[in-house]
Design a protein around this motif. Structure first.
Motif, PDB file in Angstrom:
ATOM      1  N   ALA A 130      27.684  15.976  43.443  1.00 56.74           N
ATOM      2  CA  ALA A 130      28.568  16.485  42.390  1.00 56.74           C
ATOM      3  C   ALA A 130      29.459  17.588  42.948  1.00 56.74           C
ATOM      4  O   ALA A 130      28.974  18.566  43.522  1.00 56.74           O
ATOM      5  CB  ALA A 130      27.746  17.007  41.220  1.00 56.74           C
ATOM      6  N   ASN A 131      30.756  17.450  42.761  1.00 56.68           N
ATOM      7  CA  ASN A 131      31.712  18.399  43.334  1.00 56.68           C
ATOM      8  C   ASN A 131      32.622  19.009  42.286  1.00 56.68           C
ATOM      9  O   ASN A 131      33.627  19.630  42.620  1.00 56.68           O
ATOM     10  CB  ASN A 131      32.555  17.700  44.415  1.00 56.68           C
ATOM     11  N   ASP A 132      32.276  18.824  41.026  1.00 59.88           N
ATOM     12  CA  ASP A 132      33.059  19.447  39.966  1.00 59.88           C
ATOM     13  C   ASP A 132      32.136  19.734  38.790  1.00 59.88           C
ATOM     14  O   ASP A 132      30.987  19.305  38.750  1.00 59.88           O
ATOM     15  CB  ASP A 132      34.230  18.560  39.556  1.00 59.88           C
ATOM     16  N   LEU A 133      32.638  20.476  37.829  1.00 58.27           N
ATOM     17  CA  LEU A 133      31.808  20.942  36.722  1.00 58.27           C
ATOM     18  C   LEU A 133      31.402  19.811  35.786  1.00 58.27           C
ATOM     19  O   LEU A 133      30.311  19.834  35.211  1.00 58.27           O
ATOM     20  CB  LEU A 133      32.557  22.030  35.945  1.00 58.27           C
ATOM     21  N   LEU A 134      32.270  18.835  35.603  1.00 57.39           N
ATOM     22  CA  LEU A 134      31.946  17.734  34.707  1.00 57.39           C
ATOM     23  C   LEU A 134      30.811  16.872  35.269  1.00 57.39           C
ATOM     24  O   LEU A 134      29.837  16.565  34.573  1.00 57.39           O
ATOM     25  CB  LEU A 134      33.188  16.878  34.458  1.00 57.39           C
ATOM     26  N   SER A 135      30.940  16.475  36.539  1.00 57.60           N
ATOM     27  CA  SER A 135      29.871  15.674  37.145  1.00 57.60           C
ATOM     28  C   SER A 135      28.589  16.494  37.292  1.00 57.60           C
ATOM     29  O   SER A 135      27.489  15.940  37.238  1.00 57.60           O
ATOM     30  CB  SER A 135      30.313  15.128  38.507  1.00 57.60           C
ATOM     31  N   LEU A 136      28.717  17.806  37.461  1.00 56.53           N
ATOM     32  CA  LEU A 136      27.535  18.673  37.474  1.00 56.53           C
ATOM     33  C   LEU A 136      26.758  18.544  36.177  1.00 56.53           C
ATOM     34  O   LEU A 136      25.534  18.340  36.181  1.00 56.53           O
ATOM     35  CB  LEU A 136      27.972  20.132  37.706  1.00 56.53           C
ATOM     36  N   PHE A 137      27.462  18.629  35.058  1.00 59.15           N
ATOM     37  CA  PHE A 137      26.788  18.563  33.758  1.00 59.15           C
ATOM     38  C   PHE A 137      26.143  17.197  33.544  1.00 59.15           C
ATOM     39  O   PHE A 137      24.982  17.101  33.147  1.00 59.15           O
ATOM     40  CB  PHE A 137      27.797  18.857  32.646  1.00 59.15           C
ATOM     41  N   VAL A 138      26.889  16.136  33.818  1.00 58.78           N
ATOM     42  CA  VAL A 138      26.397  14.780  33.559  1.00 58.78           C
ATOM     43  C   VAL A 138      25.190  14.460  34.433  1.00 58.78           C
ATOM     44  O   VAL A 138      24.167  13.959  33.956  1.00 58.78           O
ATOM     45  CB  VAL A 138      27.519  13.751  33.773  1.00 58.78           C
ATOM     46  N   THR A 139      25.295  14.753  35.734  1.00 60.50           N
ATOM     47  CA  THR A 139      24.203  14.404  36.646  1.00 60.50           C
ATOM     48  C   THR A 139      22.968  15.263  36.422  1.00 60.50           C
ATOM     49  O   THR A 139      21.838  14.777  36.532  1.00 60.50           O
ATOM     50  CB  THR A 139      24.656  14.537  38.110  1.00 60.50           C
ATOM     51  N   LEU A 140      23.173  16.538  36.070  1.00 65.58           N
ATOM     52  CA  LEU A 140      22.011  17.396  35.807  1.00 65.58           C
ATOM     53  C   LEU A 140      21.239  16.906  34.591  1.00 65.58           C
ATOM     54  O   LEU A 140      19.996  16.840  34.603  1.00 65.58           O
ATOM     55  CB  LEU A 140      22.473  18.840  35.616  1.00 65.58           C
ATOM     56  N   GLU A 141      21.959  16.545  33.538  1.00 66.42           N
ATOM     57  CA  GLU A 141      21.271  16.053  32.351  1.00 66.42           C
ATOM     58  C   GLU A 141      20.646  14.680  32.602  1.00 66.42           C
ATOM     59  O   GLU A 141      19.557  14.390  32.103  1.00 66.42           O
ATOM     60  CB  GLU A 141      22.267  15.965  31.185  1.00 66.42           C
ATOM     61  N   PHE A 142      21.305  13.842  33.375  1.00 65.54           N
ATOM     62  CA  PHE A 142      20.758  12.533  33.703  1.00 65.54           C
ATOM     63  C   PHE A 142      19.425  12.672  34.434  1.00 65.54           C
ATOM     64  O   PHE A 142      18.448  11.979  34.137  1.00 65.54           O
ATOM     65  CB  PHE A 142      21.770  11.765  34.559  1.00 65.54           C
ATOM     66  N   SER A 143      19.360  13.589  35.398  1.00 63.36           N
ATOM     67  CA  SER A 143      18.122  13.782  36.145  1.00 63.36           C
ATOM     68  C   SER A 143      17.028  14.415  35.298  1.00 63.36           C
ATOM     69  O   SER A 143      15.839  14.197  35.543  1.00 63.36           O
ATOM     70  CB  SER A 143      18.393  14.658  37.381  1.00 63.36           C
ATOM     71  N   THR A 144      17.427  15.185  34.281  1.00 63.06           N
ATOM     72  CA  THR A 144      16.439  15.890  33.459  1.00 63.06           C
ATOM     73  C   THR A 144      15.823  14.999  32.398  1.00 63.06           C
ATOM     74  O   THR A 144      14.685  15.235  31.970  1.00 63.06           O
ATOM     75  CB  THR A 144      17.094  17.124  32.795  1.00 63.06           C
ATOM     76  N   PHE A 145      16.535  13.967  31.945  1.00 61.47           N
ATOM     77  CA  PHE A 145      16.009  13.095  30.892  1.00 61.47           C
ATOM     78  C   PHE A 145      14.642  12.533  31.266  1.00 61.47           C
ATOM     79  O   PHE A 145      13.718  12.485  30.453  1.00 61.47           O
ATOM     80  CB  PHE A 145      16.981  11.943  30.608  1.00 61.47           C
ATOM     81  N   GLY A 146      14.514  12.062  32.494  1.00 59.27           N
ATOM     82  CA  GLY A 146      13.244  11.506  32.930  1.00 59.27           C
ATOM     83  C   GLY A 146      12.132  12.534  32.899  1.00 59.27           C
ATOM     84  O   GLY A 146      10.990  12.224  32.507  1.00 59.27           O
TER      85      GLY A 146
END
Length: 498
Positions: A130-146
């Protein structure tokens, strides 16, 4: 922000590891539903096979120096991203191996457990790029769901339910902080990509926005004062999940922190050095002092993990190329020592049904192998030579000394002494106290493999660190303008007695 979705084969090559793992993730889920009588142990090995294939893809990309960016620089694949992806996949493989025997405790959804572990790994791999704030938010939440599901997987256990609830509530709160921080930063700069923010002016809105983002990532790594979820969550979670939580998400979060501080906030270094130094001192001192009073081994390792993050933040506060190398190296040493320690905890708790430190009394007589392994892992976490943890701490401290952070180093050295005390409490129980039950402790083959791999990593990195140093130095070449490369400062391996 405009970008075209038509991708060439060279672009797809940058996403090859994620594509492989995504396909395998679907196959794991299909196999679990299509073959309900399939032994879950075979599903575990099938999941490991997918992770090994992904690891092979990552290694191939790293060896061939394949790098690039996609989606208008929102996704980057560089040597640092490859390091963290291999770090995450390696941790996931060890966690699944350590879970095979433990999964029998689950009354339901045993197959889905492996799906969730692999899904979380996939999310964290995207985080590393992730190299920007939007992908940071999406990928962090994606990894946390599990993890929201995994933490509460012991449905009939009150402690697991409590851990899941606390983790979910505080996770949602952290997501809110992250979203609000991103909105402030975007409102002040009109930019989302980290490199585009490098020339931004330090306005109050921008500073507050980045502080909120740091708070959300501080929750992810468990730094004080964002650590409140860690002790109860670690205590109540299934122990393999605790081991996974203790290392993989922290690696993914540090990939983001390095990009944020050294790319987006490079010009604000005098400001964030003080913030990181204060957070480091709080994390080390608070965690080590509170750890002394713990009677549960998982809670003790929870506070130990908070203190270890304090050590990593010393490197982040130093803010040089060398300190970046030291952070990656330290995380690598922490991976083997921490997962190895949790593997011993899984073996002991499975045999005696307890996670209290007092029940480790006489462990050396019941299982010399487990006692000796735990001894080495704890000594590595404490930073005792010639184990990997010693080289990791030395690396971090030398990088901070080069920047004149003497107060931070002094506090760090004092905290090493404090940590030795509570680690040796466990060692005393294992080797001096009389056992409550003299019956030997059995350990399954997969769990024994995890312990052996962790021992090998802890000893090899400590005795012969040079190849690993070279690896992390090459992984952070993007930060070469931040000071002297570590390879010219860290002595050759012969100076460490290897």
């Amino acid at each position: 922000m405009n970008f075209e979705l038509n991708m060439s084969l060279s672009d797809l090559l940058l996403l090859l590891p994620e594509i492989v793992l995504t396909v395998w993730l679907c196959l794991v889920l299909i196999a679990d539903f299509a073959f309900p009588r399939l032994p879950k142990e075979q599903l575990a090995y099938f999941s490991i096979a997918g992770l090994v294939a992904t690891l092979a893809c990552l290694a191939w990309l790293d060896i061939n120096h394949v790098t690039g960016a996609l989606f208008a620089n929102m996704y980057v694949l560089d040597r640092m991203a490859l390091f963290f992806k291999m770090f995450i996949v390696g941790a996931s493989i060890l966690v699944i191996l350590a879970s095979i025997e433990f999964v029998h405790k689950f009354a339901f959804f045993r197959g889905e457990y492996y799906f969730l572990v692999v899904m979380s790994a996939l999310g964290m791999m995207f985080m590393a790029s992730a190299n920007d704030l939007l992908s940071l938010f999406v990928t962090l939440e994606f990894s946390t769901f599990g993890f929201y599901v995994l933490v509460a997987y012991l449905r009939d256990d009150v402690a697991s339910n409590e851990a899941g609830l606390k983790f979910f509530i505080l996770g949602v709160f952290a997501a809110g902080l992250l979203g609000y921080g991103i909105s402030l930063v975007y409102g002040e700069t009109g930019k989302l990509v980290f490199s585009d923010m490098a020339s931004a002016q330090a306005t109050p809105g921008l500073i507050i926005g980045f502080l909120l983002i740091f708070a959300a990532l501080g929750f992810k790594i468990g730094a004080v004062p964002f650590h409140s979820w860690i002790p109860d969550t670690y205590h109540g979670s299934p122990t393999p999940v605790t081991a996974f939580l203790s290392i993989a998400p922290k690696g993914a979060a540090f990939a983001i922190l390095l990009r944020m501080f050294f790319v987006a906030l490079a010009s604000f270094k005098p400001m964030w050095v003080l913030l990181l130094a204060a957070t480091s001192i709080l994390s080390m001192t608070y965690a080590n002092i509170v750890a002394i009073a713990q009677t549960n081994i998982k809670r003790l390792l929870a506070y130990s993990g908070i203190a270890q993050i304090g050590n990593v933040l010393i490197g982040l506060a130093a803010g040089t190329k060398m300190s970046n190398d030291a952070i990656l190296f330290y995380l690598l040493t922490y991976l083997f020592a921490n997962i190895g320690a949790f593997a011993v905890v899984i073996a002991v708790s499975h045999s005696i049904g307890s996670e209290e430190i007092d029940d480790y009394s006489g462990l050396n007589r019941r299982s010399p192998f487990l006692a000796f392994s735990m001894l080495l892992f704890l000594l590595s976490l404490a930073g005792v030579p010639p184990l990997a943890g010693f080289i990791g701490k030395l690396y971090i401290f030398v990088s901070a000394i080069k920047e004149g952070l003497y107060t931070l180093i002094t506090v760090g050295l004092i905290n090493i002494v404090i940590s030795m005390y509570y680690y040796l409490i466990v060692v005393k129980k294992m080797y001096i106290a009389e056992p409550h039950d003299p019956a030997p402790i059995a350990i399954s083959a997969p769990l024994k493999a995890v312990v052996y791999i962790s021992l090998a990593g802890t000893l090899l990195i400590g005795i012969y660190p040079q190849p690993f140093i070279d690896w992390v130095v090459s992984a952070t070449m993007m930060f070469s303008h931040f000071g002297t490369p570590a390879a010219t400062i860290i002595p050759p391996v012969s100076h460490f007695g290897g």
